[in-house]
Design a protein around this motif. Structure first.
Motif: not given
Lengths: 315, 291
Positions: A49, A53, A234, A236, A255, A258, A274, B105-110, B112, B215, B219
């Motif tokens: 993933p 991205i 990280d 959220t 968020f 989203v 990153l 890498t951000n939890f939420l972005v992954r 996504l 989260v 998503v």
């Protein structure tokens, strides 16, 4: 008698160690090959993933999910959108300060717990820290929200009304428990004789701490602080509960997107972040690598990072 | 004395807020415009919380969490074993870094990244359409949530397992081979017992945040894959019923503690049985090996 036993036990592994690489070179063990394939597939799974991205950050379309064409418009959008840059700034600021708070609180507690092992309060402290680690973020979030409101408006503690202060406090809770366990794991294995020797030679407590105790705990403090920094960056769930409109951290911004519309600029900013973390990681690796060379300390990057995992796992 | 600051910090910002919502949970939502009130002392909010809808979401959450934790263990164990035992030690640091990079890498972005992949307009859907399989229905299902949570919590399982296995002396396995044990015996009698602390820590590190996650289901899950954390959050953010939300949060917390304690007890019992059984077996095997 013991000397003989030692000689034998020292001599035994040598033929085995010599034989092993030869045996491996001659034929590939199917079980080992399967393990290696599994490991590589696992890494691909972990990176998949992230690569998606990065790929979609070059999307020139308006919606993140539907790829229109290749281009770097999203990067321009991301860097010129003040909502995005502000959110990233808030996140970095909060991550730095909550990591510092956790590092100080956790290091002190970690040293104390390692050095005073066996005292009754240590059991209570371990239980409290363990409870912090097993409390899901959502429960922390919903309990901190009314608590901050109570402190800020009912009791008149105005600093707590600031979104930044709330975020720093909330993000430091889990991290300071993590740092404590990492530092304790590191210090528990070290004897106090060096400090005692320094004391015998007349070094005052501050000097003893700076010259001996701190250098010994430094790898644990560095990996703990780093872990605290990333955990905060990280975060959220907790952040979305305690943040206020004037301080929206990056994950909370994403968020919110989203729920409305996701734009490619989010992928672009994530790719930039990153790259930033990769550079930071490389720098830390370099520092630890050089520290190992200078001090001859056996703890390399792997051991330090593993110490991080072990500290958490040791709970 | 050095531990006093963290004690005060946690009492003030962890214990006190928790006690506050315990107090709220015994109250009520007095009117439309108030979030909570403690003029009454009642257990009614707990009764209100346990609706059939809540219980079915709770059941799904428990199922996703338990299955997710087991899947993480099954995927992570061979990976950690490969990293710790098979990889030469100079590559282990790099491998460990590679486990951490996606995690940083951000939890939420992954998450996504998975949303993009599973969405009907993604490249996966394009491939499926070009093969004539039609548009696959992947996003907003319980399966998508399951995939997302296994992915998100996998590093938390790999790290403690790696640490436990890395400390294992490879000479123990060689000794087991020299004594006539096959690979499976060495694995069962040496690798697994030594990895047990890492397995325990990994299960705990994955299961607890997974139960409270809201989260990933938000998503990837949609309505079909909603989890209990979302219901708790809704009471605070949308319904503005802090009394009911507090009761739900405490039920969730108690459920997690119950599972963790139950699991800890089971782990101890199994460990005792195994160690007794293995102890006897070693003695019985000894003459057979020498013969």
């Amino acid at each position: 008698m013991t000397a003989v036993a030692e000689v034998v036990s020292d001599a035994l592994p040598v033929p085995g160690a010599e034989r092993k690489p030869l045996g491996r070179r001659r034929r590939i063990d199917p079980a080992n090959a399967l393990l290696a394939v599994w490991g590589v597939l696992g890494f691909l799974f972990l990176f998949f993933p992230v690569l998606v991205i990065v790929a979609y950050s070059t999307n020139t379309g308006r919606l993140l999910q539907s790829y229109q064409g290749f281009g770097f418009n999203a990067y321009v959008d991301a860097l010129s959108n003040s909502a995005i840059t502000d959110a990233v700034t808030v996140s970095l600021y909060v991550a730095v300060f909550s990591a510092l708070v956790s590092a100080v609180l956790g290091s002190l507690a970690g040293v104390a717990m390692a050095r005073r092992a066996g005292k009754a309060w240590i059991g209570w402290m371990t239980a409290l820290l363990g409870l912090v680690l097993v409390t899901p973020e959502i429960v922390n979030g919903v309990s901190l929200l009314p608590w901050f409101v109570t402190l800020g408006t009912d009791l008149g503690l105005t600093p707590v009304n600031s979104g930044l202060v709330r975020l720093i406090i909330a993000n430091s809770l889990f991290s300071c428990a993590v740092v404590t366990f990492i530092v304790r794991a590191r210090m528990a294995g070290l004897s106090q004789s060096l400090e005692e020797a320094a004391a015998d030679l007349g070094a005052p407590p501050v000097r003893r701490f700076l010259d001996i105790t701190f250098p010994l705990m430094r790898p644990a403090v560095i990996s703990g602080t780093l872990l605290a920094f990333t955990l905060s960056l990280d975060n959220t769930v907790l952040s979305s509960f305690v943040s206020t409109a004037d301080a929206t951290p990056w994950p909370v911004y994403v968020f919110a997107s989203v729920r409305s519309t996701l734009r490619p600029s989010i992928a672009a900013m994530s790719t930039l972040m990153l790259l930033l973390t990769l550079v930071a990681l490389a720098l830390v690796a370099l520092v630890l690598f050089r520290a190992r060379k200078v001090t001859g300390d056996g703890a390399g990057l792997a051991a330090t990072l593993a110490g991080g995992g072990g500290g958490v796992g040791g709970n | 004395m050095l531990a006093a600051p963290i004690g005060v910090w946690l009492l003030f910002f962890f214990v006190a807020p928790f006690l506050l919502i315990v107090w709220y949970s015994f109250g009520e939502k007095p009117s439309l415009y108030e979030t909570h009130g403690n003029d009454v002392f009642t257990l009614q909010r707990y009764a209100d919380a346990v609706t059939p809808a809540f219980l079915s979401t709770f059941g799904r959450t428990l199922q996703i969490s338990l299955l997710g934790t087991v899947l993480c263990l099954l995927i992570a164990f061979p990976m950690a074993y490969w990293m710790a035992v098979k990889l030469p030690s100079r590559y282990q640091g790099i491998a460990l870094g590679l486990v951490l990079v996606p995690y940083w890498t951000n939890f939420l972005v992954r998450t996504l990244g998975w949303q993009i992949t599973l969405s009907p307009s993604s490249f996966v859907a394009d491939i499926s359409r070009s093969l004539g399989w039609g548009t696959p229905d992947l996003l907003y299902t319980a399966g998508a949530v399951q995939l997302g949570v296994v992915y998100n919590y996998l590093p938390l399982m790999i790290l403690p397992l790696y640490v436990a296995l890395e400390r294992m002396d490879p000479r123990l396995l060689e000794a087991s081979r020299d004594l006539g044990g096959n690979a499976f015996a060495g694995f069962r009698r040496i690798t697994v017992p030594l990895a047990v602390p890492g397995i325990g820590a990994g299960l705990l590190l994955v299961f607890v945040p997974l139960m409270g996650d809201y989260v990933t289901p938000a998503v990837l899950g949609g309505a079909a894959g909603s989890m209990i954390g979302q219901q708790v959050a809704q009471q605070f953010t949308i319904a503005q019923n802090w009394a009911l939300g507090s009761a739900m949060a405490i039920i969730l917390m108690l459920a997690i503690l119950a599972v963790v304690v139950l699991f800890g007890v089971l782990f101890k019992i199994v460990g005792l049985i195994v160690s007794r059984f293995e102890h006897v077996a070693v003695i019985e095997d000894a003459p057979g090996v020498s013969a």
